[in-house]
Design a protein around this motif. Structure first.
Motif, PDB file in Angstrom:
ATOM      1  N   PRO A   1     -23.493 -40.070   1.109  1.00 57.95           N
ATOM      2  CA  PRO A   1     -22.993 -39.147   1.283  1.00 57.95           C
ATOM      3  C   PRO A   1     -23.585 -38.642  -0.633  1.00 57.95           C
ATOM      4  O   PRO A   1     -23.875 -37.890  -0.899  1.00 57.95           O
ATOM      5  CB  PRO A   1     -21.422 -38.530   1.046  1.00 57.95           C
ATOM      6  N   GLU A   2     -22.890 -39.415  -1.860  1.00 62.05           N
ATOM      7  CA  GLU A   2     -23.616 -39.040  -2.515  1.00 62.05           C
ATOM      8  C   GLU A   2     -25.052 -39.195  -2.989  1.00 62.05           C
ATOM      9  O   GLU A   2     -25.416 -38.194  -4.145  1.00 62.05           O
ATOM     10  CB  GLU A   2     -23.160 -39.800  -4.043  1.00 62.05           C
ATOM     11  N   PHE A   3     -25.908 -40.199  -3.063  1.00 63.08           N
ATOM     12  CA  PHE A   3     -27.398 -40.149  -2.922  1.00 63.08           C
ATOM     13  C   PHE A   3     -27.853 -38.561  -1.833  1.00 63.08           C
ATOM     14  O   PHE A   3     -28.574 -38.124  -3.185  1.00 63.08           O
ATOM     15  CB  PHE A   3     -27.242 -41.391  -2.450  1.00 63.08           C
ATOM     16  N   ALA A   4     -26.753 -38.229  -0.777  1.00 62.85           N
ATOM     17  CA  ALA A   4     -27.807 -36.818  -0.490  1.00 62.85           C
ATOM     18  C   ALA A   4     -27.829 -35.554  -1.297  1.00 62.85           C
ATOM     19  O   ALA A   4     -28.714 -35.197  -0.706  1.00 62.85           O
ATOM     20  CB  ALA A   4     -27.229 -36.905   1.531  1.00 62.85           C
ATOM     21  N   VAL A   5     -26.920 -35.699  -1.923  1.00 60.83           N
ATOM     22  CA  VAL A   5     -26.359 -35.004  -2.682  1.00 60.83           C
ATOM     23  C   VAL A   5     -26.957 -34.527  -3.645  1.00 60.83           C
ATOM     24  O   VAL A   5     -27.550 -33.601  -4.303  1.00 60.83           O
ATOM     25  CB  VAL A   5     -24.601 -34.609  -2.972  1.00 60.83           C
ATOM     26  N   ILE A   6     -27.167 -36.032  -4.108  1.00 59.27           N
ATOM     27  CA  ILE A   6     -27.894 -35.639  -5.780  1.00 59.27           C
ATOM     28  C   ILE A   6     -29.373 -35.001  -5.095  1.00 59.27           C
ATOM     29  O   ILE A   6     -30.277 -34.841  -6.279  1.00 59.27           O
ATOM     30  CB  ILE A   6     -27.995 -37.838  -6.275  1.00 59.27           C
ATOM     31  N   ALA A   7     -30.247 -35.831  -3.927  1.00 62.58           N
ATOM     32  CA  ALA A   7     -31.801 -36.075  -3.067  1.00 62.58           C
ATOM     33  C   ALA A   7     -31.496 -33.870  -3.155  1.00 62.58           C
ATOM     34  O   ALA A   7     -32.463 -33.754  -3.513  1.00 62.58           O
ATOM     35  CB  ALA A   7     -31.719 -36.193  -1.965  1.00 62.58           C
ATOM     36  N   PHE A   8     -30.618 -34.067  -2.677  1.00 58.19           N
ATOM     37  CA  PHE A   8     -30.606 -32.405  -2.546  1.00 58.19           C
ATOM     38  C   PHE A   8     -30.939 -31.408  -3.733  1.00 58.19           C
ATOM     39  O   PHE A   8     -31.342 -30.338  -3.974  1.00 58.19           O
ATOM     40  CB  PHE A   8     -29.333 -31.656  -1.438  1.00 58.19           C
ATOM     41  N   VAL A   9     -30.009 -31.424  -4.841  1.00 56.66           N
ATOM     42  CA  VAL A   9     -29.698 -30.643  -6.298  1.00 56.66           C
ATOM     43  C   VAL A   9     -31.053 -31.612  -6.711  1.00 56.66           C
ATOM     44  O   VAL A   9     -32.014 -30.619  -7.068  1.00 56.66           O
ATOM     45  CB  VAL A   9     -28.437 -31.486  -6.567  1.00 56.66           C
ATOM     46  N   ALA A  10     -31.344 -32.442  -6.207  1.00 56.16           N
ATOM     47  CA  ALA A  10     -33.456 -32.795  -7.338  1.00 56.16           C
ATOM     48  C   ALA A  10     -34.026 -31.813  -6.737  1.00 56.16           C
ATOM     49  O   ALA A  10     -34.819 -31.157  -6.726  1.00 56.16           O
ATOM     50  CB  ALA A  10     -33.631 -33.732  -7.296  1.00 56.16           C
ATOM     51  N   VAL A  11     -33.927 -31.484  -5.002  1.00 51.20           N
ATOM     52  CA  VAL A  11     -34.865 -30.864  -4.417  1.00 51.20           C
ATOM     53  C   VAL A  11     -34.741 -29.394  -4.869  1.00 51.20           C
ATOM     54  O   VAL A  11     -35.816 -28.455  -5.033  1.00 51.20           O
ATOM     55  CB  VAL A  11     -35.044 -31.429  -3.072  1.00 51.20           C
ATOM     56  N   LEU A  12     -33.756 -28.626  -5.161  1.00 46.33           N
ATOM     57  CA  LEU A  12     -33.168 -27.577  -5.138  1.00 46.33           C
ATOM     58  C   LEU A  12     -33.715 -27.152  -6.619  1.00 46.33           C
ATOM     59  O   LEU A  12     -34.528 -26.851  -7.228  1.00 46.33           O
ATOM     60  CB  LEU A  12     -31.620 -27.093  -4.887  1.00 46.33           C
ATOM     61  N   VAL A  13     -33.380 -27.871  -7.782  1.00 42.16           N
ATOM     62  CA  VAL A  13     -34.022 -27.842  -8.928  1.00 42.16           C
ATOM     63  C   VAL A  13     -35.509 -28.135  -9.461  1.00 42.16           C
ATOM     64  O   VAL A  13     -35.702 -27.558 -10.040  1.00 42.16           O
ATOM     65  CB  VAL A  13     -33.070 -29.043 -10.251  1.00 42.16           C
ATOM     66  N   PHE A  14     -35.605 -29.178  -9.018  1.00 46.74           N
ATOM     67  CA  PHE A  14     -37.561 -29.498  -9.531  1.00 46.74           C
ATOM     68  C   PHE A  14     -38.491 -29.363  -8.739  1.00 46.74           C
ATOM     69  O   PHE A  14     -39.775 -28.871  -8.631  1.00 46.74           O
ATOM     70  CB  PHE A  14     -37.779 -31.032  -9.646  1.00 46.74           C
ATOM     71  N   GLY A  15     -38.184 -29.152  -6.923  1.00 50.85           N
ATOM     72  CA  GLY A  15     -39.439 -28.500  -5.960  1.00 50.85           C
ATOM     73  C   GLY A  15     -39.593 -29.602  -5.416  1.00 50.85           C
ATOM     74  O   GLY A  15     -39.588 -31.294  -5.895  1.00 50.85           O
ATOM     75  N   PRO A  16     -39.805 -30.026  -3.783  1.00 44.07           N
ATOM     76  CA  PRO A  16     -40.851 -30.315  -4.105  1.00 44.07           C
ATOM     77  C   PRO A  16     -42.039 -30.555  -4.393  1.00 44.07           C
ATOM     78  O   PRO A  16     -42.186 -31.983  -3.598  1.00 44.07           O
ATOM     79  CB  PRO A  16     -40.428 -29.993  -2.579  1.00 44.07           C
ATOM     80  N   ASP A  17     -42.650 -30.256  -4.936  1.00 47.40           N
ATOM     81  CA  ASP A  17     -43.751 -30.682  -5.477  1.00 47.40           C
ATOM     82  C   ASP A  17     -43.714 -31.499  -6.851  1.00 47.40           C
ATOM     83  O   ASP A  17     -44.888 -32.681  -7.096  1.00 47.40           O
ATOM     84  CB  ASP A  17     -44.736 -29.550  -5.872  1.00 47.40           C
ATOM     85  N   LYS A  18     -42.926 -31.509  -7.522  1.00 47.51           N
ATOM     86  CA  LYS A  18     -42.751 -31.990  -8.664  1.00 47.51           C
ATOM     87  C   LYS A  18     -41.867 -33.167  -8.832  1.00 47.51           C
ATOM     88  O   LYS A  18     -41.668 -33.952  -8.811  1.00 47.51           O
ATOM     89  CB  LYS A  18     -42.206 -31.087  -9.538  1.00 47.51           C
ATOM     90  N   LEU A  19     -41.196 -33.368  -7.534  1.00 46.16           N
ATOM     91  CA  LEU A  19     -40.105 -34.428  -6.468  1.00 46.16           C
ATOM     92  C   LEU A  19     -41.058 -36.159  -6.882  1.00 46.16           C
ATOM     93  O   LEU A  19     -40.302 -36.854  -7.127  1.00 46.16           O
ATOM     94  CB  LEU A  19     -39.115 -34.449  -5.868  1.00 46.16           C
ATOM     95  N   PRO A  20     -42.312 -36.045  -5.986  1.00 45.81           N
ATOM     96  CA  PRO A  20     -43.082 -36.915  -6.182  1.00 45.81           C
ATOM     97  C   PRO A  20     -42.752 -37.836  -7.060  1.00 45.81           C
ATOM     98  O   PRO A  20     -41.889 -39.220  -7.598  1.00 45.81           O
ATOM     99  CB  PRO A  20     -44.275 -36.983  -5.639  1.00 45.81           C
ATOM    100  N   GLU A  21     -43.190 -37.410  -8.200  1.00 41.88           N
ATOM    101  CA  GLU A  21     -43.884 -37.731 -10.113  1.00 41.88           C
ATOM    102  C   GLU A  21     -42.818 -37.901 -10.530  1.00 41.88           C
ATOM    103  O   GLU A  21     -42.882 -38.832 -11.757  1.00 41.88           O
ATOM    104  CB  GLU A  21     -44.949 -35.885 -10.395  1.00 41.88           C
ATOM    105  N   LEU A  22     -41.347 -36.903 -10.536  1.00 43.04           N
ATOM    106  CA  LEU A  22     -40.571 -37.607 -11.206  1.00 43.04           C
ATOM    107  C   LEU A  22     -39.952 -38.508 -10.608  1.00 43.04           C
ATOM    108  O   LEU A  22     -39.337 -39.469 -11.566  1.00 43.04           O
ATOM    109  CB  LEU A  22     -39.359 -36.428 -10.151  1.00 43.04           C
ATOM    110  N   ALA A  23     -40.375 -39.421  -9.166  1.00 39.87           N
ATOM    111  CA  ALA A  23     -39.583 -40.469  -9.235  1.00 39.87           C
ATOM    112  C   ALA A  23     -40.020 -41.263  -9.194  1.00 39.87           C
ATOM    113  O   ALA A  23     -39.945 -42.745  -9.499  1.00 39.87           O
ATOM    114  CB  ALA A  23     -39.748 -40.338  -7.373  1.00 39.87           C
ATOM    115  N   LYS A  24     -41.634 -41.349  -9.390  1.00 34.87           N
ATOM    116  CA  LYS A  24     -42.931 -42.289 -10.061  1.00 34.87           C
ATOM    117  C   LYS A  24     -42.055 -42.624 -11.617  1.00 34.87           C
ATOM    118  O   LYS A  24     -42.105 -43.591 -11.441  1.00 34.87           O
ATOM    119  CB  LYS A  24     -43.867 -41.727  -9.240  1.00 34.87           C
ATOM    120  N   GLN A  25     -42.168 -42.081 -11.717  1.00 35.01           N
ATOM    121  CA  GLN A  25     -41.746 -41.896 -13.680  1.00 35.01           C
ATOM    122  C   GLN A  25     -40.288 -42.352 -14.209  1.00 35.01           C
ATOM    123  O   GLN A  25     -40.257 -43.466 -14.867  1.00 35.01           O
ATOM    124  CB  GLN A  25     -41.434 -40.587 -14.333  1.00 35.01           C
ATOM    125  N   ALA A  26     -39.556 -42.099 -12.353  1.00 36.69           N
ATOM    126  CA  ALA A  26     -38.228 -42.983 -12.404  1.00 36.69           C
ATOM    127  C   ALA A  26     -38.628 -44.287 -12.356  1.00 36.69           C
ATOM    128  O   ALA A  26     -37.363 -45.172 -12.510  1.00 36.69           O
ATOM    129  CB  ALA A  26     -37.067 -41.942 -11.601  1.00 36.69           C
TER     130      ALA A  26
END
Length: 111
Positions: free
Chosen positions: A7-32
């Motif tokens: 549940p916590e991971f789902a909330v973090i993912a949802f907030v990440a999509v809202l903050v960074f947008g779906p287009d930047k999220l794959p690049e951020l995940a790669k960098q992480a």
């Protein structure tokens, strides 16, 4: 993983999509992922260097062995097991400490 459940991971993912947008999220995940890989390599190289410097008697050294909580837990567990072993030993009956001024018994046949 770090006390984060689904549940916590789902909330973090949802907030990440809202903050960074779906287009930047794959690049951020790669960098992480790259950052975590480099951090793991750094920790492994530090551990290997420490093992080499300390010598062969510490070949099985793990970095978590240097954590003060682990060290205290280890010593407490050893003390508890020693106390349990001492309690399990049969007690010698009839022996007591001598009082002040009391003469110890003397057995002619034993000497």
């Amino acid at each position: 993983m770090f006390g984060v459940g689904l549940p916590e991971f789902a909330v973090i993912a949802f907030v990440a999509v809202l903050v960074f947008g779906p287009d930047k999220l794959p690049e951020l995940a790669k960098q992480a992922g790259q950052f975590l890989r480099k951090a793991k390599q750094l920790a492994n190289s530090a551990r290997d260097e420490l093992r080499n410097e300390l010598g062969p008697e510490y070949a099985d050294l793990e970095l978590r062995d240097l954590d003060p909580r682990v060290i205290v837990r280890k010593h407490v567990m050893e003390a508890m097991s020693d106390a349990e072993e001492e309690a399990a030993r049969p007690k010698r009956r009839g022996l007591r400490p001598l009082a002040d001024g009391e003469v110890p018994p003397y057995d002619v046949d034993a000497t």
